[in-house]
Scaffold this motif. Structure first.
Motif, PDB file in Angstrom:
ATOM      1  N   LEU A  22       0.807  -1.226   0.000  1.00  0.00           N
ATOM      2  CA  LEU A  22       0.000   0.000   0.000  1.00  0.00           C
ATOM      3  C   LEU A  22       0.839   1.275   0.000  1.00  0.00           C
ATOM      4  CD1 LEU A  22      -2.769  -0.943   2.616  1.00  0.00           C
ATOM      5  CD2 LEU A  22      -2.827  -1.195   0.127  1.00  0.00           C
ATOM      6  N   LEU A  23       2.126   1.166   0.296  1.00  0.00           N
ATOM      7  CA  LEU A  23       2.963   2.367   0.443  1.00  0.00           C
ATOM      8  C   LEU A  23       2.877   3.317  -0.747  1.00  0.00           C
ATOM      9  CD1 LEU A  23       6.227   1.005   2.117  1.00  0.00           C
ATOM     10  CD2 LEU A  23       4.459   2.432   3.157  1.00  0.00           C
ATOM     11  N   PRO A  24       2.929   2.808  -2.002  1.00  0.00           N
ATOM     12  CA  PRO A  24       2.887   3.743  -3.140  1.00  0.00           C
ATOM     13  C   PRO A  24       1.565   4.498  -3.271  1.00  0.00           C
ATOM     14  CG  PRO A  24       3.797   1.619  -3.811  1.00  0.00           C
ATOM     15  CD  PRO A  24       3.199   1.431  -2.452  1.00  0.00           C
ATOM     16  N   LEU A  25       0.511   4.041  -2.577  1.00  0.00           N
ATOM     17  CA  LEU A  25      -0.788   4.708  -2.669  1.00  0.00           C
ATOM     18  C   LEU A  25      -0.873   5.957  -1.795  1.00  0.00           C
ATOM     19  CD1 LEU A  25      -3.188   1.613  -2.494  1.00  0.00           C
ATOM     20  CD2 LEU A  25      -2.251   2.733  -4.528  1.00  0.00           C
ATOM     21  N   ILE A  26       0.073   6.123  -0.880  1.00  0.00           N
ATOM     22  CA  ILE A  26       0.048   7.260   0.036  1.00  0.00           C
ATOM     23  C   ILE A  26       0.764   8.438  -0.620  1.00  0.00           C
ATOM     24  CG2 ILE A  26       0.648   8.100   2.337  1.00  0.00           C
ATOM     25  CD1 ILE A  26       0.932   5.137   3.196  1.00  0.00           C
ATOM     26  N   PRO A  27       0.066   9.537  -0.889  1.00  0.00           N
ATOM     27  CA  PRO A  27       0.761  10.697  -1.453  1.00  0.00           C
ATOM     28  C   PRO A  27       1.893  11.135  -0.521  1.00  0.00           C
ATOM     29  CG  PRO A  27      -1.622  11.004  -1.498  1.00  0.00           C
ATOM     30  CD  PRO A  27      -1.364   9.792  -0.662  1.00  0.00           C
ATOM     31  N   ALA A  28       3.013  11.537  -1.084  1.00  0.00           N
ATOM     32  CA  ALA A  28       4.159  11.918  -0.249  1.00  0.00           C
ATOM     33  C   ALA A  28       3.801  13.025   0.726  1.00  0.00           C
ATOM     34  CB  ALA A  28       5.335  12.340  -1.132  1.00  0.00           C
ATOM     35  N   ASP A  29       2.892  13.913   0.321  1.00  0.00           N
ATOM     36  CA  ASP A  29       2.548  15.027   1.204  1.00  0.00           C
ATOM     37  C   ASP A  29       1.540  14.655   2.282  1.00  0.00           C
ATOM     38  OD1 ASP A  29       0.225  14.856  -0.277  1.00  0.00           O
ATOM     39  OD2 ASP A  29       0.295  16.916  -1.034  1.00  0.00           O
ATOM     40  N   ARG A  30       1.250  13.345   2.406  1.00  0.00           N
ATOM     41  CA  ARG A  30       0.388  12.851   3.493  1.00  0.00           C
ATOM     42  C   ARG A  30       1.115  11.820   4.347  1.00  0.00           C
ATOM     43  NH1 ARG A  30      -4.997  12.575   2.455  1.00  0.00           N
ATOM     44  NH2 ARG A  30      -5.670  14.287   1.133  1.00  0.00           N
ATOM     45  N   LEU A  31       2.381  11.581   4.067  1.00  0.00           N
ATOM     46  CA  LEU A  31       3.137  10.523   4.741  1.00  0.00           C
ATOM     47  C   LEU A  31       3.918  11.065   5.930  1.00  0.00           C
ATOM     48  CD1 LEU A  31       4.209   7.548   4.720  1.00  0.00           C
ATOM     49  CD2 LEU A  31       6.031   8.374   3.204  1.00  0.00           C
ATOM     50  N   LEU A  32       3.822  10.353   7.053  1.00  0.00           N
ATOM     51  CA  LEU A  32       4.630  10.642   8.232  1.00  0.00           C
ATOM     52  C   LEU A  32       5.274   9.339   8.680  1.00  0.00           C
ATOM     53  CD1 LEU A  32       2.022  12.904  10.049  1.00  0.00           C
ATOM     54  CD2 LEU A  32       4.195  13.686   9.099  1.00  0.00           C
ATOM     55  N   VAL A  33       6.419   9.437   9.367  1.00  0.00           N
ATOM     56  CA  VAL A  33       7.156   8.231   9.749  1.00  0.00           C
ATOM     57  C   VAL A  33       7.386   8.229  11.257  1.00  0.00           C
ATOM     58  CG1 VAL A  33       8.239   7.805   7.524  1.00  0.00           C
ATOM     59  CG2 VAL A  33       9.332   9.373   9.126  1.00  0.00           C
TER      60      VAL A  33
END
Length: 264
Positions: free
Chosen positions: A193-204
């Motif tokens: 699912l990782l590629p489905l998350i827009p980069a500007d919505r991702l936190l780690v």
């Protein structure tokens, strides 16, 4: 471009860190860690988290009651959380939400505490730091009416399905990813699912001391996770997303600043 990264989920108040908390923080900042958000899970832990955030540079905290602790929610606790949330270094309400996997508090108690904390976050114009496990449908139903009144919402430690991810993204949530994704047994679905998350919505996040990445090499002697392992997690995420690590780390740092309003 240098690589820095902010850990949005560190349970630094955990007794697992009692003997070497200073060293854990020192080790974190000796890597590429740029800052940490210390998680509050009940009133006492939220107060301790705020004290630690004031003690260490580049650290902030949340104030709230975890669904497991929802049975402790009272008018008095609500007022204490309200007061604490307005103290320096507290930047989000939470960890709050629903957990129907274990039901350490009853679903009814969880829903009351969750809704009350959403109301408090809206009143104080603060983002929410969210928890959801085996409760997605009810979680979204309770959360939705508040989203327009909140400056930001972060679903921490996401481990749900594609459908759940898509619904969370459609509702504007930020998605926190942990070392769960490094688990070759339980983390494969999340990895897809990782590629489905827009980069500007991702936190780690590490969710330390929990969720030690299983693919660390050499394998640590202890199962205790530390924030120093975040660079490994983000490198894996970038790899599985097919993205450049420095670029992704810069975007996730910007996301932290956008949702939590911190400067680091």
């Amino acid at each position: 471009m240098g690589v820095t990264m902010f850990d949005i989920g560190v349970n630094l108040t955990s007794s697992q860190f009692d003997r070497d908390r200073d060293e854990v923080v020192t080790r974190a900042f000796a890597t590429e860690i740029s800052g940490m958000l210390i998680t509050g899970t009940n009133l006492q832990e939220s107060e301790a988290a705020q004290q630690l955030a004031q003690r260490y540079e580049h650290c902030w905290s949340t104030a709230g009651v975890h669904p497991h602790n929802s049975s402790s929610w009272t008018v008095e606790v609500a007022e204490a959380i309200r007061q604490l949330a307005q103290q320096p270094r507290v930047v989000a309400i939470g960890e709050c939400g629903l957990d129907f996997n274990r039901n350490f508090s009853t679903p009814q108690e969880q829903e009351i505490a969750f809704s009350a904390q959403l109301s408090l976050a809206a009143e104080l114009n603060m983002p929410v730091f969210l928890h959801c496990r085996d409760a997605h449908e009810r979680f979204i139903t309770l959360l939705k009416p508040w989203l327009s009144k909140l400056p930001g919402s972060v679903l921490h430690c996401f481990t749900g399905t594609r459908q759940e991810l898509e619904e969370c993204l459609a509702n504007g949530l930020y998605i926190g990813i942990t070392g769960w994704v490094c688990d070759e047994r339980r983390g494969l679905e999340l990895r897809e699912l990782l590629p489905l998350i827009p980069a500007d919505r991702l936190l780690v996040e590490t969710d330390a001391p929990w969720l030690l990445p299983r693919d660390l090499s050499p394998k640590p002697a202890s199962r205790r996770n530390e924030p120093k392992n975040l660079p490994h997690i983000l490198a894996r995420i970038a790899q599985w997303r097919g993205e450049d690590l420095p670029t992704l780390s810069a975007i996730t740092d910007q996301n932290v600043k956008a949702v939590f309003g911190v400067d680091f």
